[in-house]
Design a protein around this motif. Sequence first.
Motif, PDB file in Angstrom:
ATOM      1  N   GLU A 225       0.929  -1.205   0.059  1.00 50.11           N
ATOM      2  CA  GLU A 225      -0.071   0.164   0.077  1.00 50.11           C
ATOM      3  C   GLU A 225       1.006   1.213  -0.051  1.00 50.11           C
ATOM      4  N   PRO A 226       0.432   2.402  -0.493  1.00 47.02           N
ATOM      5  CA  PRO A 226       1.094   3.660  -0.395  1.00 47.02           C
ATOM      6  C   PRO A 226       1.265   4.190   1.001  1.00 47.02           C
ATOM      7  N   ILE A 227       2.517   4.634   1.244  1.00 49.10           N
ATOM      8  CA  ILE A 227       2.971   4.762   2.817  1.00 49.10           C
ATOM      9  C   ILE A 227       2.670   6.574   3.005  1.00 49.10           C
ATOM     10  N   SER A 228       1.856   6.844   3.906  1.00 53.28           N
ATOM     11  CA  SER A 228       1.947   8.083   4.355  1.00 53.28           C
ATOM     12  C   SER A 228       2.935   8.644   4.947  1.00 53.28           C
ATOM     13  N   ASN A 229       3.174   9.758   5.157  1.00 58.61           N
ATOM     14  CA  ASN A 229       4.349  10.704   6.125  1.00 58.61           C
ATOM     15  C   ASN A 229       5.751  10.194   5.469  1.00 58.61           C
ATOM     16  N   ALA A 230       5.557   9.740   4.197  1.00 54.37           N
ATOM     17  CA  ALA A 230       6.988   9.208   3.862  1.00 54.37           C
ATOM     18  C   ALA A 230       7.787  10.529   3.473  1.00 54.37           C
TER      19      ALA A 230
END
Lengths: 279, 255
Positions: A225-230
């Motif tokens: 899944e796309p990762i937030s706060n990267a």
Amino acid sequence: MINLNHLNYCYRSGVNVLHDITAEIEPGIHLLMGENGAGKTTLLHIMAGLRYPRTATECTIDDVSTSLRLPSVLSKVFLLTDDMVFPYPTIAEMERYHAPFYPNFDAALLAENLSEFGINPRDSINNFSLGTRKKAYLAYALALRTDILLLDEPANGLDIDSKTVLLRMLSRNITDNQTVIISTHTIWDFQNLFDGVLVLSQGRLVLAEKVWTIVKSLAFVNSLEPISNALYLTQNMGRFQAIVPNDGTLDTAIDYVLLYTALHSPQQSIITQTVKNAR
Amino acid sequence: MTQNISATDKFSWNRVMVLARYYYPNLRTQLIIYPLVSLLSGIILYFTTKSIAWGFLSGALSLALSIMLYLGPIVFARKQTRPIETLIPARSSEKATFILGYSLVFIPIMVYLPQFLMFTLMYHLFPISSDFAELIKTSFEFNKGFYGLSYVQGLVPTITCLFVVYAKRNNRLVMACVWAMVAMIAQTIVSGILGAIIAIRQFHNIANPSESPEAFTTDFMYHLMPYLVTFFIICAVYVIIMAVFTVRNICKKQV
């Protein structure tokens, strides 16, 4: 300790290779990364005294300039580069004629290292394959027991078994007061060995940190899944790989390839700043 | 058993000896061949006093000895070993002392001393005719004043060869040989010019050959000396300058 104090280096042709490099390199095993032409080998040459910057204070070992090429400094350093050639046809002759210059040379360790690689010290190096020659050189370099050991692409040309043996040798034989700098592009060969990381990008040192400082401040995440706060995000073969700030709750292993890619991207300053804040 | 030496920063003769040991395997062949050829030339030189037929071979061997002297330093032109040589924990001055001492003192000794000793030995063991003995004695007397000049003159191509070995990064072997030959030719041209000047300006001043050999030699030397001293100074200055540059390269050259 190796001190780099605003180190600049320019070739005679006028090409500026290293720009304003400042770092204190403490004992431990350090990974030196950088793209081709970043100045990795030049930096190792300067540390060994083979090349020297404009002013003597730009590179020192235990507060003595490497450019002076004094025996007290040279006896603490050994550099093994990919294209280095030993002056004698056998390791036994190296031990006899070259090793006496190194006060900490350990003959028993040399015998042990060579036997682990399955090499007879009296065999002619000229008859060895590239990989076997490399193993013989590495076995000898480790046995010199210099305080500072600089290895340029040590795993180049080694087969999988030999890489495993080398890894074992390095982790077993390097003492707490030794500094080893390994310049390599095949990071996964030595994945869990490093105490510190040095990253060069176009002649600038963009990161010089201990591994624990990096893992304390950054987490290396791999997800479908796309990762937030990267801080840095990339997609590789359908998976998302990201570097995210570590608030101390994440315990991830350092992904050197991802770190290297991130430090060569526009997100470089955010990554380095986050690591610096965690010191 | 390996005996390690201390890493003091002061100049150490002990470390110069260990450096000699370090270089020894690369010098071994030269250390055997040079004295052997020199001994052989001593024997042939003796036989020239017996028969003129040996004269040609003697000349060829004399040329071979000169070439051996001029190109002796190429033993230091080992391929790709410069980094490891620079990394050796010894003072650069110690490395330079050994390299210059070997090239400029030890090689000439290896090239000419065995020849001289062998000739002297043969001369005493198997006496030659009194005419030849007299000729050799006169020749030695005449050459006595030139030994210093001959030595320094012989060093001109040698130091050029050594300088190129430590100045060049690539093709060191070939370039060192080429430049040593260039130095030898240049030296021949300079000495030829000096010879021409002597012939033009001093020929009429030199004593009548009908005088006694001693008087002729003394007069000849008297008129020739200023020119020989000039040539000696030119060669000596060149050798010193090139030696300084060579030391600088050994000490400071970036690898």
